[in-house]
Design a protein around this motif. Structure first.
Motif, mmCIF file in Angstrom:
data_model
loop_
_atom_site.group_PDB
_atom_site.id
_atom_site.type_symbol
_atom_site.label_atom_id
_atom_site.label_comp_id
_atom_site.label_asym_id
_atom_site.label_seq_id
_atom_site.Cartn_x
_atom_site.Cartn_y
_atom_site.Cartn_z
ATOM 1 N N VAL A 296 43.425 -8.764 52.099
ATOM 2 C CA VAL A 296 44.181 -8.882 50.853
ATOM 3 C C VAL A 296 45.392 -7.951 50.929
ATOM 4 N N LYS A 297 46.575 -8.471 50.608
ATOM 5 C CA LYS A 297 47.777 -7.665 50.655
ATOM 6 C C LYS A 297 48.644 -7.976 49.442
ATOM 7 N N PRO A 298 49.530 -7.069 49.049
ATOM 8 C CA PRO A 298 50.363 -7.298 47.862
ATOM 9 C C PRO A 298 51.499 -8.276 48.138
ATOM 10 N N ARG A 299 51.740 -9.136 47.169
ATOM 11 C CA ARG A 299 52.875 -10.054 47.215
ATOM 12 C C ARG A 299 53.667 -9.878 45.923
ATOM 13 N N LYS A 300 54.837 -9.327 46.053
ATOM 14 C CA LYS A 300 55.639 -8.926 44.904
ATOM 15 C C LYS A 300 56.280 -10.126 44.205
ATOM 16 N N GLY A 301 56.405 -10.016 42.883
ATOM 17 C CA GLY A 301 57.080 -11.052 42.124
ATOM 18 C C GLY A 301 57.849 -10.498 40.943
ATOM 19 N N HIS A 302 58.900 -11.203 40.547
ATOM 20 C CA HIS A 302 59.708 -10.859 39.374
ATOM 21 C C HIS A 302 59.526 -11.937 38.308
ATOM 22 N N LEU A 303 59.598 -11.516 37.061
ATOM 23 C CA LEU A 303 59.551 -12.419 35.919
ATOM 24 C C LEU A 303 60.540 -11.926 34.871
ATOM 25 N N ARG A 340 60.626 -10.521 54.690
ATOM 26 C CA ARG A 340 60.128 -10.516 53.320
ATOM 27 C C ARG A 340 59.522 -11.848 52.914
ATOM 28 N N MET A 341 59.880 -12.928 53.610
ATOM 29 C CA MET A 341 59.403 -14.268 53.241
ATOM 30 C C MET A 341 59.732 -14.542 51.785
ATOM 31 N N LEU A 342 60.948 -14.233 51.355
ATOM 32 C CA LEU A 342 61.334 -14.381 49.956
ATOM 33 C C LEU A 342 61.479 -15.855 49.594
ATOM 34 N N SER A 343 60.896 -16.229 48.457
ATOM 35 C CA SER A 343 61.114 -17.563 47.905
ATOM 36 C C SER A 343 61.235 -17.442 46.392
ATOM 37 N N VAL A 344 62.042 -18.324 45.806
ATOM 38 C CA VAL A 344 62.240 -18.365 44.362
ATOM 39 C C VAL A 344 62.043 -19.807 43.905
ATOM 40 N N SER A 345 61.241 -19.986 42.866
ATOM 41 C CA SER A 345 60.962 -21.315 42.345
ATOM 42 C C SER A 345 60.954 -21.256 40.825
ATOM 43 N N MET A 346 61.476 -22.305 40.180
ATOM 44 C CA MET A 346 61.634 -22.274 38.735
ATOM 45 C C MET A 346 60.322 -22.513 37.996
ATOM 46 N N THR A 347 60.019 -21.612 37.066
ATOM 47 C CA THR A 347 59.014 -21.839 36.032
ATOM 48 C C THR A 347 59.640 -21.407 34.708
ATOM 49 N N ARG A 362 58.550 -14.654 45.040
ATOM 50 C CA ARG A 362 57.448 -14.175 45.879
ATOM 51 C C ARG A 362 58.035 -13.567 47.142
ATOM 52 N N GLU A 363 57.502 -12.402 47.534
ATOM 53 C CA GLU A 363 57.974 -11.755 48.759
ATOM 54 C C GLU A 363 56.963 -10.701 49.186
#
Length: 472
Positions: A296-303, A340-347, A362-363
């Protein structure tokens, strides 16, 4: 001018308590004050179950034992409730802090390993909301519950072909689902812009959302009602430093050692520490002479939450068609800091107070929780691709006056949480790795853990989630 906010907690009266149980409270006391008891001040305390982790998974596991058995439960955490994977800054589909929680099935895949667990949790959340209604209580007030339905929106012909297939799969999986043409979508959500010829959406009318902060407060306060019966205690600001074993070196785990005391769990010790579960298990097991690597590892996100938003109104929970791929993107072995494997998707959705909630990113950047202005701009611009009226708002004003919610999701490489006993040790269990689905799958996970510990038949096949064979 646009501003973003972080809401303060709202502690409400809990429907868990009866008039009789309320009379047991000392004069002037509240369930919150009951965390400091004579037992909690001693150097050791004994319970039937010890839960390590005060996030949404840990608290709902405690709730399940308290309401579904006569066992006593202690919750221990290095900080305060939901200060990590469910509460430090924001909860978004179950991860960090107070905000929106989405009980959505639109982006789930029937027949996948997590489908049955997600369906069971979906059912349990709806049953909880219904039970509050039956008691004459308001689930929107207590949980921030809104049965909005959800929309998975496609902008291209290829995406819409896939959405039509998805609607068929979801219908065959037992859900009410329908495909909406661009014209039908416009009738439900006039603010969304898609091409008349190529746009469309999958619509699930029975999906819901809740205010995760209110839901956590409700669950925690309900747990505290059992403190009056001597069945529940909380030990916060107490980092766990080691396992207690029956004779010091046996394979039978009998509790945990914290910086302040020994906490004994006669029947079970359950690690549910979110994105910290991997590093914590590494420390706890280093003297046990067994090989268990919890990945298990952290995956950062912004909201982003836009306060008092009035440019348009949303009637449903909305995500773009690519969200499922965005959520399931895997980190390759040996991921470097620069990868970073950065991805941005709309919600997008509206919360119970009329604020616009936008996500998501997600990154992989370790445990860093600093807001990244580049990502904030990406989320805003991606949302504007679907909601053109957002372009009427100055991004500079937005950034200058923002407060951004940032959190860490507990990521598992295979996309499935670990739920079950830890191989090589008795009475030690793990429940972690839900990534963005912690809140939505919390009630089903808690039920599964309780059934495993109590030896009951599980409502959901546990084999896909067991620890053995996945990290040994």
């Amino acid at each position: 001018m646009v501003s973003i906010y972080v809401q303060s907690p709202t502690f409400l009266n809990s429907p868990f308590s009866s008039p009789a149980s309320r009379r047991l409270l000392p004069r002037g006391a509240s369930p919150h004050s009951l965390r400091v008891t004579a037992a909690s001040r001693s150097s050791s305390s004994s319970f039937d179950v010890v839960v390590v982790g005060g996030g949404i998974i840990g608290l709902t596991i405690a709730r399940q034992f308290l309401t579904g058995s006569d066992l006593s439960v202690a919750v221990v955490d290095k900080a305060v409730p939901c200060s990590g994977a469910t509460g430090a800054v924001v909860i978004f589909m179950g991860w960090v802090g107070p905000g929106q929680g989405y009980i959505w099935m639109t982006h789930k895949k029937p027949g996948s390993d997590i489908w049955d667990l997600a369906m069971r949790s979906h059912q349990l959340w709806h049953e909880l909301a219904d039970s509050l209604n039956d008691q004459g209580l308001d689930p929107q007030e207590l949980l921030g519950w809104k049965k909005t339905g959800s929309l998975l929106v496609g902008k291209t012909a290829q995406e819409c072909v896939a959405l039509k297939q998805k609607v068929n799969e979801l219908s065959e999986g037992g859900l009410r689902a329908e495909y909406l043409s661009s014209a039908d979508l416009f009738l439900k959500e006039p603010a969304i812009l898609v091409d008349d010829e190529t746009g469309g959406a999958a619509f699930l009318p029975d999906d819901s959302q809740l205010d995760a902060h209110r839901a956590v407060a409700y669950i925690e306060k309900g747990n505290r009602e059992f403190a009056t019966q001597g069945r529940y205690a909380e030990f916060f600001h107490e980092p766990v430093t080691g396992l207690i074993r029956s004779d010091g070196s046996s394979k039978e785990v009998t509790g945990v050692q914290t910086l302040k005391r020994s906490l004994y769990g006669k029947k079970a010790t359950i690690v549910a520490a979110g994105c910290w579960s991997g590093s914590l298990m590494h420390e706890l097991l280093k003297d046990c002479n067994i090989s268990v690597n919890v990945p298990v590892k952290p995956r950062k996100g912004h909201l982003l939450v836009v306060e008092n938003f009035d440019s348009f109104h949303l009637n449903h929970g909305i995500m773009e068609a690519g969200y499922a791929d965005h959520q399931s993107a895997s980190a390759p072995p040996g991921l470097g800091v620069e990868e970073r494997m950065l991805s941005v998707s709309m919600t997008a959705t509206m919360d119970t107070t009329g604020n616009l909630v936008l996500g998501s990113s997600r990154e992989f950047v370790g445990f860093d929780t600093e807001a990244d202005e580049t990502i904030i701009r990406c989320i805003w611009e991606r949302a504007a691709d679907f909601f053109p009226k957002l372009r009427d708002i100055s991004i500079e004003d937005f950034i200058r006056n923002r407060k951004v919610r940032v959190g860490l999701r507990p990521y598992m490489p295979d996309g499935k949480p670990m739920i079950g006993s830890v191989p090589g040790l008795q009475n030690l269990y793990l429940a972690a790795g839900h990534e963005g689905g912690g809140l939505s799958m919390a009630l089903g996970t808690a039920e599964m853990v309780s059934d495993i510990v109590l030896g009951k038949p599980s409502k959901v096949d546990v084999s896909a989630f067991q620890v053995k064979g996945r990290c040994c």
